[in-house]
Scaffold this motif. Structure first.
Motif, short mmCIF file in Angstrom:
data_model
loop_
_atom_site.label_atom_id
_atom_site.label_comp_id
_atom_site.label_asym_id
_atom_site.label_seq_id
_atom_site.Cartn_x
_atom_site.Cartn_y
_atom_site.Cartn_z
N ILE A 145 12.70 0.01 -11.08
CA ILE A 145 13.50 -1.12 -11.54
C ILE A 145 12.90 -2.43 -11.08
N CYS A 146 12.39 -2.43 -9.82
CA CYS A 146 11.80 -3.66 -9.25
C CYS A 146 10.32 -3.81 -9.59
N ASP A 147 9.77 -2.85 -10.38
CA ASP A 147 8.37 -2.90 -10.78
C ASP A 147 7.44 -2.93 -9.58
N LEU A 148 7.71 -2.05 -8.61
CA LEU A 148 6.88 -1.95 -7.41
C LEU A 148 6.15 -0.61 -7.42
N GLU A 149 4.86 -0.65 -7.17
CA GLU A 149 4.08 0.58 -7.02
C GLU A 149 2.93 0.30 -6.07
N ALA A 150 2.39 1.38 -5.50
CA ALA A 150 1.31 1.22 -4.54
C ALA A 150 0.11 0.52 -5.19
N VAL A 151 -0.53 -0.37 -4.45
CA VAL A 151 -1.64 -1.15 -5.00
C VAL A 151 -2.99 -0.69 -4.47
N ILE A 152 -3.06 0.50 -3.91
CA ILE A 152 -4.32 1.03 -3.40
C ILE A 152 -5.35 1.09 -4.52
N ILE A 186 0.82 -1.23 0.00
CA ILE A 186 0.00 0.00 0.00
C ILE A 186 0.85 1.27 0.00
N TYR A 187 2.15 1.16 0.21
CA TYR A 187 3.00 2.35 0.23
C TYR A 187 3.55 2.63 -1.17
N GLY A 188 3.51 3.90 -1.55
CA GLY A 188 4.21 4.36 -2.73
C GLY A 188 5.62 4.78 -2.35
N TRP A 207 11.27 -0.13 -18.98
CA TRP A 207 9.84 -0.15 -18.62
C TRP A 207 9.47 1.13 -17.88
N GLY A 208 10.32 1.54 -16.93
CA GLY A 208 10.04 2.77 -16.19
C GLY A 208 9.96 3.98 -17.09
N THR A 209 10.90 4.07 -18.04
CA THR A 209 10.91 5.20 -18.97
C THR A 209 9.67 5.19 -19.86
N LEU A 210 9.34 4.03 -20.41
CA LEU A 210 8.16 3.91 -21.28
C LEU A 210 6.89 4.32 -20.55
N LYS A 211 6.74 3.87 -19.32
CA LYS A 211 5.50 4.14 -18.59
C LYS A 211 5.40 5.60 -18.18
N ILE A 212 6.53 6.18 -17.77
CA ILE A 212 6.51 7.59 -17.36
C ILE A 212 6.29 8.51 -18.55
#
Length: 257
Positions: free
Chosen positions: A63-70, A30-32, A205-210
């Protein structure tokens, strides 16, 4: 003896990734990056350590593909037993002296329409960070085969890149191993839980998504595909990078050929 330079930064990043992953699991995702940064810095402060910048935490989480899942339901994955695994031959040596010497590959998930899922598989060349091959589809199962085959077909007969991937189920079946052996390619795999071992593709992936994905909403798979096609064409040919002497990936390749 106090370590300095790249070695010290590598060790610090490794320790931070472990702290980030541990905290992320502890709070059920739940944490960003802001709350992750605050929590880690509070602990570091108690231990008499310097605080870390939230940009550094953000980059490592990307890099680890982690983001908040709220507001999102956690997914349930069924883990299968891999048919084979490979050693981490790459060992984070992300530089390359020539094109098609080292590749890395991965699959990332995207959303379109009313929460429908799409999967993007790609291969990136370590030499110039160009995207060698990619494909977007509804399903994850056969994408890696549709990505690797055209990439191999465009190689000269005497060229056999090392290919690095994670240990995902897509890369561990016998069919994938047969493809690698036929092409006389070495398969390297990340260590368990070490997403940073596959850093170049994770960074892409991070660059593409941002720069593309997070800026738009996509009503259909076709709209998402068009956006990805457009972005990768731009990325390969027009997106200048300081690490490539101010050239685009393919511009760098042409100039250094």
């Amino acid at each position: 003896m106090k370590l300095i330079g790249p070695v010290a930064r590598e060790l610090e990043n490794e320790q931070l990734v472990e702290s980030i992953q541990h905290l992320y699991r502890q709070v059920d995702g739940i944490y960003g990056y802001r709350r992750i940064t605050m929590t880690i810095n509070r602990k570091r402060e108690k231990e008499g350590l310097e605080k870390v910048n939230k940009k550094q935490i953000y980059r490592l989480m990307q890099i680890c593909d982690l983001e908040a899942v709220i507001r999102r339901r956690p997914k349930k994955y069924r883990k299968g037993k891999p048919n084979y695994v490979a050693e981490n031959v790459l060992a984070r040596e992300f530089t390359s002296e020539k094109p098609n010497q080292k590749w890395c590959t991965d699959v990332t998930e995207s959303k379109y329409g009313n929460g429908k899922e799409a999967y993007l598989s790609a291969i990136i060349d370590h030499y110039d960070k160009s995207i060698v091959s990619y494909i977007l589809g509804h399903y994850n199962n056969n994408l890696v085969f549709k990505t690797i085959r055209p990439a191999i077909n465009q190689l000269s007969k005497d060229v056999s890149p090392l290919l690095h991937s994670d240990r995902g189920y897509q890369y561990t079946p016998k069919e994938f191993k047969r493809i690698m052996e036929k092409a006389e390619m070495v398969h390297s795999m990340s260590r368990v839980g070490r997403c940073i071992d596959n850093g170049p593709i994770e960074a892409f992936w991070g660059t593409l998504k941002i720069e593309k994905y997070y800026l738009h909403k996509f009503d259909s798979l076709e709209a998402l595909k068009h956006a990805i096609d457009t972005y990768i064409l731009f990325y390969n040919n027009e997106r200048y990078q300081e690490t490539l002497n101010g050239l685009s990936p393919l511009g760098y390749r042409v100039q250094t050929a």
